[in-house]
Design a protein around this motif. Sequence first.
Motif, short mmCIF file in Angstrom:
data_model
loop_
_atom_site.label_atom_id
_atom_site.label_comp_id
_atom_site.label_asym_id
_atom_site.label_seq_id
_atom_site.Cartn_x
_atom_site.Cartn_y
_atom_site.Cartn_z
N ALA A 121 0.82 -1.22 0.00
CA ALA A 121 0.00 0.00 0.00
C ALA A 121 0.85 1.26 0.00
O ALA A 121 0.41 2.33 -0.47
N VAL A 179 0.26 4.93 5.59
CA VAL A 179 -0.67 3.80 5.53
C VAL A 179 -1.05 3.35 6.94
O VAL A 179 -0.19 3.25 7.82
N THR A 218 -8.31 -1.24 -0.01
CA THR A 218 -7.92 0.04 0.58
C THR A 218 -8.88 1.16 0.22
O THR A 218 -9.62 1.08 -0.76
N VAL A 231 -3.87 6.23 3.49
CA VAL A 231 -4.35 4.98 2.92
C VAL A 231 -4.72 4.02 4.06
O VAL A 231 -3.92 3.78 4.96
N TYR A 281 -5.94 0.16 5.03
CA TYR A 281 -6.08 -1.25 4.64
C TYR A 281 -6.79 -1.95 5.80
O TYR A 281 -6.23 -2.07 6.89
#
Length: 371
Positions: free
Chosen positions: A148, A263, A287, A294, A296
Motif C-alpha cells: 500500500a 498507511v 484500501t 491509505v 487497509y
Amino acid sequence: MRIGCPREIKNREYRVGLTPESAGELVMHGHEVWIETCAGEGIGAFDDSYRERGARVIDTAEEIFAECEMIVKVKEPQAEEIARLREGQVLYTYLHLAPDPKQTEGLVKSGATCIAYETVTGRRGGLPLLTPMSQVAGRMSIQAGATALEKAHGGRGVLLGGVPGVMPGKVVIIGGGVVGFNAAQMSAGLGADTVIMDLDPTVLEKVGTHFEARASTRFASRANVEESVAEADLVVGAVLVPGAAAPKLVSRDMLKTMKPGAVLVDVAIDQGGCFETSKATTHDDPTYVIDDIVHYCVANMPGAVSRTSTYALNNVTLPHALRIADLGWKQAMSLDPHLAQGLNVHAGRVTYPAVARELGYDLLSIEDAIA
C-alpha cells in the motif's frame, strides 16, 4: 455425530473448516463427515482427497445445514447461512460478535449453540485458537502495508527497508501481543525503523529483550501514540480485548498530523477496528483513502494465504472438535473450562459476558447453559 463442513462464501475466503486429514481424524473416531463439494479447492484439497479419508462429499450447503449436528467453518456465518441454522445444532467457527449486532441477533434467533474459536482459552493462558491466525495476520500486515505504500497504490512511495544512503521507512505497531510481535518480526526483518507500543510494561520488556537493537519500544500513552503516528510511514493496529470491541486508539484528528500517503493497517477490524476511520474492506477492494491516508482494513487477511492458514488453524481447532463430537458439547465443556469459554450463544441467549455487555443482552452464564 454427523459433522458438516460447508464451502466458505465470504468474499475471497479460500480457507476451509476441515482439511482432509482433519476429516479423516473425525472419521477414525467413528463420526460421519460431510464436506460440501469444492470446499477445499482454495487450499488445493479436492473432493477425492476427502473421499479417500472417509468423508462424504455433498452437493449443496443446504443439505449440510439441514442434516448435520455440528457445523465446522472458518469465518462467521453469512446471512444465508444463519438462516439455515436450527435449534440444537452446534456451530463451531470464528464469530467476533461484539462489533456485529446483526449477526448476533441472527444467531440468537436461530436457537443454535455457537462456539467461537476466538474466545476459547488455553491452559497456559492466551487464546490458542486465535493465535495462529493472529500470527498470519501480523506477518501479512507488513506485506500489505509495504504494498500500500507503493505510489501506484496511493502510498508515499517509500520502501520500508530503504537502500544504502536512504533512510528506511518508519513502522509503528500499536499492540505488542501475538499480532504485534509477528508484525515486528517482519518489519525488523525488512530493515524498517520499527517501534512497538503497548500499555503493559511486561510486554514491552519481553519484546524489547527479543528484538534488542532491531526494534524499539514505547509506552502507548495517548501523547506517545499521537507523536509516533505523526512520524510513521506505516501504522499497524494490533490491539485485542478478548471477545469485546477494539478500542479506538487513532482518532481522525491524528490523521491530519500524518504524512500524506502514509498507511494504516487495521488488524483489529474483525473486532470493529482500532482506528476511528476504519471500515471493513475486502481482498477485491482492500484500501480506501481518508485525509490523504491509505487505510487497509481487510477483515479476513489470512484467507489470502489459505493453505498456510487452514493447516495452522486445524492444528488447534481439531482437538476441540474431536472432544465436542466424541462427548457432546455439554460434557466436553464440563470437563474443559477453557473450551467452555468459547460458548457465545446458546438456545436464544448470549453466554459471553463481553458480547452481552457490548450489545445489551441479558447474560446467560456458561454454567447455566451447560446445566
